[in-house]
Design a protein around this motif. Structure first.
Motif, short mmCIF file in Angstrom:
data_model
loop_
_atom_site.label_atom_id
_atom_site.label_comp_id
_atom_site.label_asym_id
_atom_site.label_seq_id
_atom_site.Cartn_x
_atom_site.Cartn_y
_atom_site.Cartn_z
N GLY A 212 -2.49 -7.82 -15.89
CA GLY A 212 -1.70 -6.63 -16.15
C GLY A 212 -2.35 -5.39 -15.58
N GLY A 213 -3.67 -5.27 -15.78
CA GLY A 213 -4.39 -4.13 -15.22
C GLY A 213 -4.32 -4.12 -13.71
N ALA A 214 -4.39 -5.33 -13.10
CA ALA A 214 -4.31 -5.42 -11.64
C ALA A 214 -2.95 -4.96 -11.14
CB ALA A 214 -4.58 -6.85 -11.20
N ALA A 215 -1.88 -5.36 -11.84
CA ALA A 215 -0.53 -4.98 -11.42
C ALA A 215 -0.35 -3.46 -11.45
CB ALA A 215 0.50 -5.65 -12.32
N LEU A 216 -0.79 -2.82 -12.54
CA LEU A 216 -0.61 -1.37 -12.66
C LEU A 216 -1.53 -0.61 -11.71
CD1 LEU A 216 -0.18 -0.98 -16.52
CD2 LEU A 216 1.57 -1.12 -14.76
N LEU A 217 -2.78 -1.10 -11.56
CA LEU A 217 -3.69 -0.46 -10.62
C LEU A 217 -3.16 -0.62 -9.20
CD1 LEU A 217 -6.34 0.96 -9.97
CD2 LEU A 217 -7.46 -1.28 -9.94
N GLY A 218 -2.59 -1.79 -8.91
CA GLY A 218 -2.01 -2.01 -7.59
C GLY A 218 -0.88 -1.05 -7.29
N ARG A 219 -0.05 -0.79 -8.28
CA ARG A 219 1.05 0.16 -8.09
C ARG A 219 0.49 1.56 -7.81
NH1 ARG A 219 6.14 -1.22 -9.10
NH2 ARG A 219 6.72 0.97 -9.48
N ARG A 220 -0.59 1.93 -8.52
CA ARG A 220 -1.19 3.24 -8.28
C ARG A 220 -1.72 3.33 -6.85
NH1 ARG A 220 -5.36 4.94 -12.90
NH2 ARG A 220 -5.62 6.65 -11.42
N ARG A 221 -2.45 2.30 -6.42
CA ARG A 221 -3.02 2.32 -5.07
C ARG A 221 -1.93 2.37 -4.01
NH1 ARG A 221 -6.48 3.96 -7.48
NH2 ARG A 221 -8.50 3.03 -8.01
N ALA A 222 -0.87 1.59 -4.21
CA ALA A 222 0.22 1.59 -3.24
C ALA A 222 0.91 2.95 -3.20
CB ALA A 222 1.23 0.49 -3.60
N SER A 223 1.14 3.52 -4.39
CA SER A 223 1.80 4.82 -4.44
C SER A 223 0.95 5.90 -3.77
CB SER A 223 2.06 5.20 -5.91
OG SER A 223 2.67 6.45 -6.01
N GLU A 224 -0.37 5.86 -3.99
CA GLU A 224 -1.26 6.83 -3.35
C GLU A 224 -1.24 6.68 -1.83
OE1 GLU A 224 -4.89 6.02 -5.35
OE2 GLU A 224 -4.12 6.69 -7.29
N SER A 225 -1.13 5.44 -1.36
CA SER A 225 -1.06 5.22 0.09
C SER A 225 0.24 5.75 0.67
CB SER A 225 -1.20 3.73 0.40
OG SER A 225 -2.47 3.26 0.02
N LEU A 226 1.32 5.66 -0.11
CA LEU A 226 2.60 6.16 0.37
C LEU A 226 2.58 7.68 0.54
CD1 LEU A 226 5.28 4.06 -1.55
CD2 LEU A 226 4.26 3.65 0.69
N ASP A 227 1.66 8.36 -0.15
CA ASP A 227 1.54 9.81 0.02
C ASP A 227 1.37 10.15 1.50
OD1 ASP A 227 1.60 9.94 -2.73
OD2 ASP A 227 -0.55 10.28 -2.96
N GLN A 228 0.58 9.32 2.20
CA GLN A 228 0.31 9.59 3.62
C GLN A 228 1.59 9.50 4.46
OE1 GLN A 228 -2.85 10.24 4.51
NE2 GLN A 228 -3.78 9.79 2.52
N TYR A 229 2.45 8.54 4.09
CA TYR A 229 3.68 8.35 4.87
C TYR A 229 4.71 9.43 4.54
CZ TYR A 229 1.65 3.83 5.99
OH TYR A 229 0.82 2.84 6.44
N VAL A 230 4.74 9.85 3.27
CA VAL A 230 5.66 10.92 2.89
C VAL A 230 5.31 12.20 3.66
CG1 VAL A 230 6.38 12.43 1.00
CG2 VAL A 230 6.16 9.97 0.62
N ALA A 231 4.00 12.47 3.79
CA ALA A 231 3.58 13.67 4.52
C ALA A 231 3.99 13.60 5.99
CB ALA A 231 2.06 13.83 4.42
N GLY A 232 4.08 12.39 6.52
CA GLY A 232 4.42 12.25 7.93
C GLY A 232 5.91 12.13 8.20
N GLN A 233 6.71 11.92 7.16
CA GLN A 233 8.15 11.74 7.36
C GLN A 233 8.88 12.33 6.16
OE1 GLN A 233 10.11 10.47 9.93
NE2 GLN A 233 11.70 11.34 8.64
N ARG A 234 9.36 13.55 6.30
CA ARG A 234 9.92 14.27 5.15
C ARG A 234 11.44 14.20 5.07
NH1 ARG A 234 6.03 17.51 7.50
NH2 ARG A 234 4.13 17.80 6.28
N THR A 235 12.08 13.57 6.00
CA THR A 235 13.55 13.59 6.02
C THR A 235 14.16 12.47 5.20
OG1 THR A 235 13.58 12.28 8.06
CG2 THR A 235 13.59 14.71 8.26
#
Length: 598
Positions: A212-235
């Motif tokens: 369970g901890g791995a699943a939630l931590l994984g979602r956090r890590r994935a979401s933080e990585s998506l920050d980089q893509y959101v910054a590069g594509q705002r439309t």
């Protein structure tokens, strides 16, 4: 905050081996001695934070070792209780999921008595690698993943045709996740009339202590990585779907998770009489409840309270909004603790009965089976089976006696229900009658005396935290001054928690900090503080329109100030050595003073 941390550390210091926390206390003492002049710049603060962080492992080791000593039974009762709380907090901080942890502890205890080291391995297993899979909506490809996440991170289409390495038996679950995501994309496209929407299946590794901890931590890590893509594509928007898969290569087990967890029972509003001015707080509280990022969610919890006009500055009465809210919360907490103890008692008795029934059923089946086997056995083997049957029957008789004792406890619950008026739903609607059973007056009627005797018998029958809390509350109710001390200490704890929540708001929403060593604990605390605040405000507004029209639409901060004054008045009367008139059911009601029970 330094003084509050130092005070708590000195309390814990009394419950662990001598000298274990001396260096940590010394660091905080030196920071306190330096005062604000030693924290005049950001560099000063960072330097002091590094000193504190260097002692974090010492505190953790002291708590873990102290808990082990407590489990071995070589310490006082108050030390056992304190270290149990510290260990529970540590489990939350280190990402243990409650439902998985409860199951694992229950399974371990069923196997027999546990040594301290064995229990610690259950509570805090070694961090290990897990595989996690999530679905990213809004893109058909994520480029340059290797530079953002672990080297074995992979992004693929939602219909992987080739077997995926490193997933073992979890490969079939991974395929199911991909199939589900594909069907969801098709349904979205059909619903929105061909509106495009790509999906990517993202797999990677994290280090955690359970699935369970791995699943939630994984979602956090994935979401933080998506920050980089959101910054590069705002439309256009990219986001994670709720469905998540975690895989443990060591046990070859998987966990399917959907975030957030959804209910299915009917829901009703806390009240339909909220003043319009509270809508901002309710909206912020809702967002804080559903957002996944823990530090951001904790910061929004403070924003929800601040929307009620709870301020950190002192008012004309030289008290801050935080101090007033803490006092009001302590009254609501006293009421809820009383109700919670009743529910815990009923739950504990039901669990004891169920366990006793299961143990007797198994023992009876074993004894009956061995006695039947005697008829089929011959020679020396028959004598061996007979001895085993005799021993099994003795065990069955012991289990039967334990079952009878548990059934008697269940009968005691019925006697208590007859006095408190609890129905089939188990809800305690008259908390004051429950408290009467702890210490009935001399002129009590026979039903109350029967309830009091039943409660005393249940206290002797039960064990663990529930029994300890029953004894604790019996002692407090017998000495109202100690009850006043408990309420005041509870207010002080709320005060410290609210102060810390304000600090989190500043670091999360002003400085942009999104991760800390205590973030999982912080978000639990923040949401609980908001829930308890809205609980007593909802109760107030629900009843004021009907019973106290002169107080209709009273601003939330005025309600909080009113209850803060009430808390001080209640404490003054309790310190006088009596609780006659104390009205627990209406401690935070607009139609009561908290001291008007007839």
């Amino acid at each position: 905050m330094v003084e509050a941390a130092l005070k708590e550390l000195n309390v814990v210091r009394l419950h662990v081996s001598a000298g274990r926390l001396d260096e940590a206390v010394g660091v905080l003492d030196s920071i306190k001695a330096g005062g604000t002049t030693g924290l005049s710049t950001a560099e000063d603060c960072r330097a002091k934070a590094a000193l504190v962080d260097a002692r974090r492992a010492d505190v953790r080791a002291a708590v873990v070792d102290g808990f082990a000593e407590a489990w071995r039974g070589s310490v006082a009762e108050d030390t056992r209780q304190r270290l149990a709380l510290e260990m529970a907090a540590l489990c939350v901080m280190e990402g243990r999921q409650h439902y998985l942890l409860s199951d694992e502890v229950r399974i371990a205890l069923r196997r027999g008595s546990l040594e301290a080291d064995q229990l610690l391995r259950v509570l805090l297993p070694t961090e290990r690698e897990f595989r996690v899979a999530v679905v990213v909506e809004g893109t058909s490809r994520l480029e340059s993943l290797g530079g953002l996440m672990d080297p074995d991170c992979a992004a693929m289409g939602v219909s992987p045709g080739e077997p995926v390495a490193g997933w073992g038996r979890g490969a079939s679950d991974l395929k199911d996740l991909a199939d589900m995501a594909k069907k969801a994309a098709e349904a979205r496209r059909e619903w929105s009339r061909d509106q495009a929407g790509g999906q990517v299946l993202l797999t990677f590794s994290v280090r955690a202590r359970d699935l369970g901890g791995a699943a939630l931590l994984g979602r956090r890590r994935a979401s933080e990585s998506l920050d980089q893509y959101v910054a590069g594509q705002r439309t256009s928007e990219i986001r994670l779907r709720p469905e998540t898969l975690a895989y443990d290569p060591g046990s070859d087990r998987t966990l399917r998770l959907a975030v957030p967890a959804l209910g299915m029972r009917p829901m009703r509003p806390l009240t339909t009489d909220w003043p319009p001015a509270l809508r901002e707080s309710l909206r912020t509280a809702h967002i804080a409840r559903v957002i996944e990022a823990p530090t951001t969610a904790a910061g929004l919890c403070w924003a929800a309270l601040e929307a009620l006009d709870v301020k950190t500055q002192k008012g004309p009465d030289q008290k801050t909004g935080i101090e007033k809210l803490a006092r009001a919360l302590s009254l609501q907490a006293a009421r809820q603790q009383v109700i919670d103890l009743h529910q815990r008692t009923r739950t504990a008795v039901a669990a004891e009965v169920a366990a006793a029934q299961a143990a007797h059923r198994d023992a009876q089946a074993m004894a009956d089976g061995l006695e039947a086997a005697i008829q089929r056995a011959t020679g020396d083997h028959a004598a061996t089976v007979a001895r085993k049957a005799t021993a099994a029957r003795a065990v069955e008789l012991d289990r039967r006696a334990a079952l009878e004792e548990a059934m008697q406890a269940e009968a005691h619950c019925v006697a208590l229900d007859a006095w408190t008026g609890v129905g089939d739903d188990g809800v305690l609607r008259k908390p004051d009658r429950w408290l009467d059973a702890f210490a009935p007056p001399a002129d009590a009627d026979s039903v109350l005396y029967t309830a009091a005797e039943a409660l005393a018998a249940l206290t002797d029958f039960l064990s663990g935290e529930t029994a300890a809390r029953l004894r604790y509350w019996r002692a407090m109710l017998a000495a109202p001054t100690s009850l006043s001390t408990w309420i005041e200490e509870t207010a002080n704890r709320f005060n410290k928690s609210l102060d810390w929540l304000y600090v989190i708001r500043n670091t999360a929403l002003h400085d942009g900090r999104f991760e800390s060593a205590t973030d999982l604990l912080d978000v639990h605390a923040g949401r609980a503080l908001v829930d308890l605040t809205l609980e007593f405000l909802g109760n107030w507004y629900q009843h004021e329109a009907k019973a106290a029209p002169e107080q209709v639409a009273l601003p939330a901060i005025k309600v909080i100030e009113h209850l803060a004054i009430r808390q001080e008045e209640v404490l003054k009367k309790l310190r006088g050595g009596t609780r006659e008139g104390w009205h627990v059911a209406r401690l935070t009601s607009p139609t009561s003073t908290g001291w008007d029970r007839g």
